[in-house]
Design a protein around this motif. Structure first.
Motif, PDB file in Angstrom:
ATOM      1  N   LEU A  22     -27.410   5.440  20.196  1.00  0.00           N
ATOM      2  CA  LEU A  22     -28.281   4.286  19.941  1.00  0.00           C
ATOM      3  C   LEU A  22     -27.919   3.676  18.596  1.00  0.00           C
ATOM      4  O   LEU A  22     -27.470   4.367  17.675  1.00  0.00           O
ATOM      5  N   THR A  55     -24.232  -1.608  28.958  1.00  0.00           N
ATOM      6  CA  THR A  55     -24.987  -1.320  27.741  1.00  0.00           C
ATOM      7  C   THR A  55     -26.228  -2.176  27.600  1.00  0.00           C
ATOM      8  O   THR A  55     -27.256  -1.710  27.099  1.00  0.00           O
ATOM      9  N   GLN A  56     -26.150  -3.425  28.021  1.00  0.00           N
ATOM     10  CA  GLN A  56     -27.286  -4.315  27.836  1.00  0.00           C
ATOM     11  C   GLN A  56     -28.526  -3.809  28.566  1.00  0.00           C
ATOM     12  O   GLN A  56     -29.646  -3.906  28.051  1.00  0.00           O
ATOM     13  N   PRO A  98     -25.997   1.264  23.193  1.00  0.00           N
ATOM     14  CA  PRO A  98     -27.228   0.483  23.331  1.00  0.00           C
ATOM     15  C   PRO A  98     -27.805   0.159  21.957  1.00  0.00           C
ATOM     16  O   PRO A  98     -27.955   1.050  21.121  1.00  0.00           O
ATOM     17  N   THR A 155     -32.595  -7.955  21.575  1.00  0.00           N
ATOM     18  CA  THR A 155     -31.382  -7.425  22.195  1.00  0.00           C
ATOM     19  C   THR A 155     -30.363  -8.545  22.286  1.00  0.00           C
ATOM     20  O   THR A 155     -30.686  -9.719  22.096  1.00  0.00           O
ATOM     21  N   SER A 182     -33.129   7.538  29.880  1.00  0.00           N
ATOM     22  CA  SER A 182     -31.694   7.291  29.945  1.00  0.00           C
ATOM     23  C   SER A 182     -30.928   8.508  30.461  1.00  0.00           C
ATOM     24  O   SER A 182     -29.955   8.384  31.205  1.00  0.00           O
ATOM     25  N   THR A 214     -20.715  -5.172  28.083  1.00  0.00           N
ATOM     26  CA  THR A 214     -22.048  -5.263  27.498  1.00  0.00           C
ATOM     27  C   THR A 214     -23.044  -5.728  28.534  1.00  0.00           C
ATOM     28  O   THR A 214     -24.142  -5.181  28.664  1.00  0.00           O
ATOM     29  N   PHE A 238     -29.369  -0.707  29.087  1.00  0.00           N
ATOM     30  CA  PHE A 238     -29.946   0.364  28.291  1.00  0.00           C
ATOM     31  C   PHE A 238     -30.630  -0.190  27.045  1.00  0.00           C
ATOM     32  O   PHE A 238     -31.681   0.303  26.618  1.00  0.00           O
ATOM     33  N   SER A 239     -30.035  -1.230  26.435  1.00  0.00           N
ATOM     34  CA  SER A 239     -30.640  -1.846  25.256  1.00  0.00           C
ATOM     35  C   SER A 239     -32.002  -2.437  25.595  1.00  0.00           C
ATOM     36  O   SER A 239     -32.970  -2.309  24.828  1.00  0.00           O
TER      37      SER A 239
END
Length: 398
Positions: free
Chosen positions: A243, A311-312, A351, A264, A393, A307, A314-315
């Motif tokens: 993170l 990853t996005q 993230p 984000t 997660s 991304t 998770f963010s």
């Protein structure tokens, strides 16, 4: 999926700041300064306790004069170098790696006609004297082309050695926004600088997170130093972070707006406030006089795609967890989860969120931001949000 992606990408896109010269001696002390002139010519004088070795160079868009120095403690009053004459803004501070910098932003193209160090007549030290004069766009362009300075952020491999995380360890990079020459926002009443507010809270958050079982949290910066935006991302990725939390406390023209916000990354901003904030935060490197080179188009395309796809999501989950933890406990802005194109959130495999703790432009928020008890409470709520996110997660293979 995300863990495999991290291993695949780690060597693909690493940005780092070229290291500055190391200062072998004790830092210089800049104990006085003055500026005088008009829109044609301006003189800047800075008093040092010892003879400074300095380098002058130029940066365009906007026109700036950069004065690089060894590590320097600036014991100056704000009014000592208040911008006037040819200059619209003057910043100074640490740049890391034993170096410091003065950045003079010009209203129009300028040239330094005199750059000299003179001994003080009373034997109290030395004076750095800079004379600037207005020049044409053409001459300013030639000055930039002819200078030998190449202080850029480039795509390269890092030589920084970082121990890999222990098996099963959940690593969190806590990024205190701004630092060094980049002071960030200034408090309306307390005049507290954002870089100090963020570092104090980030330290509290790291201490709180490290009490969690299986968590290893660390600071991207542990002191008042400048880190470029790509370097902050790089540090998180070097440590194998799961993170990345970037902490800020901005100001707004509307002083009645208050409360925390979680951001984000997104190509398209959620609203004008998010877009304006991202634009200001993305100027951090420019404020410090950095010039940036673009990453190869094919790498950028890969990063943006990854991304968006992995990853996005998770963010966004992390942002929702933070908002849920804060609700009913601390003040939140309307629509507290927002998004925009923040460069500091661009890690392709980590993230990331940007947390605006509140606004230094609001008197109520400002009082809380400098309150250690409030900081401890918010750090505890964030730790709870991370705990909830972590459970989700792991269950989803992050």
């Amino acid at each position: 999926m995300l863990s495999a992606m991290r291993h695949c990408l780690l060597g693909l896109f690493v940005l780092c700041l070229a290291p500055g010269a190391q200062a072998a001696d004790a830092p210089l002390l800049a104990y006085g300064a003055r500026i005088a002139g008009d829109d044609a010519r301006t003189r800047v004088v800075i008093d040092f306790d010892k003879k400074p070795v300095f380098f002058v160079h130029y940066v365009a868009n906007p026109a700036r004069v950069i004065v690089d120095l060894p590590e320097t403690s600036f014991g100056l009053k704000p009014e000592d170098l208040a911008a006037r004459g040819l200059f619209s803004e003057i910043r100074y501070g640490a740049m890391g790696a034993g170096s410091s910098r003065v950045v003079l932003t010009a209203k129009k193209p300028v040239a330094i006609t005199v750059a000299d160090v003179k001994a003080d007549e009373e034997g109290r030290g030395f004076r750095l004297v800079l004379d600037a004069e207005r020049v044409t766009e053409e001459r300013f362009s030639r000055l930039i082309e002819e200078q030998k300075w190449t202080g850029t952020v480039t795509a390269t491999k890092t030589d920084r050695v970082v121990e890999p995380p222990a098996a099963g360890e959940f690593v969190i990079a806590v990024d205190a926004g701004h630092g060094g020459i980049d002071t960030g926002a200034i408090g309306t009443d307390t005049k507290m600088e954002e870089k100090s507010v963020t570092l104090a809270f980030a330290g509290e958050l790291v201490e709180t997170l490290n009490k969690e079982t299986g968590v290893k949290a660390f600071l991207t910066r542990e002191k008042d130093e400048f880190l470029s935006l790509p370097e902050r991302v790089q540090i998180a990725r070097q440590h194998g972070a799961n993170l990345f939390i970037s902490v800020h406390a901005d100001t707004l023209k509307q002083h009645d707006i208050r409360g925390a916000t979680v951001y984000t990354i997104s190509d398209k901003a959620s609203d004008h406030l998010a877009a304006n904030l991202a634009e200001r935060e993305n100027l951090s490197d420019e404020i410090a006089g950095m010039t940036l080179t673009s990453e190869p188009a094919e790498v950028a395309d890969i990063l943006i795609d990854l991304t968006r796809r992995e990853t996005q999501a998770f963010s966004v989950n992390l942002a929702r967890s933070v908002v849920s933890s804060f609700e009913g406990q601390i003040n939140l802005i309307n629509n507290p989860h927002r998004y925009a194109g923040f460069r500091v959130l661009q890690a392709p495999d980590v993230p990331s969120i940007l947390l605006e703790l509140g606004f230094l432009s609001n008197k109520q928020d400002e009082k809380l931001l400098v309150d250690p008890v409030w900081r401890k409470k918010v750090a505890g709520l964030l730790a709870g949000a991370v705990r909830a996110y972590r459970g989700g997660s792991v269950a989803n293979g992050g």
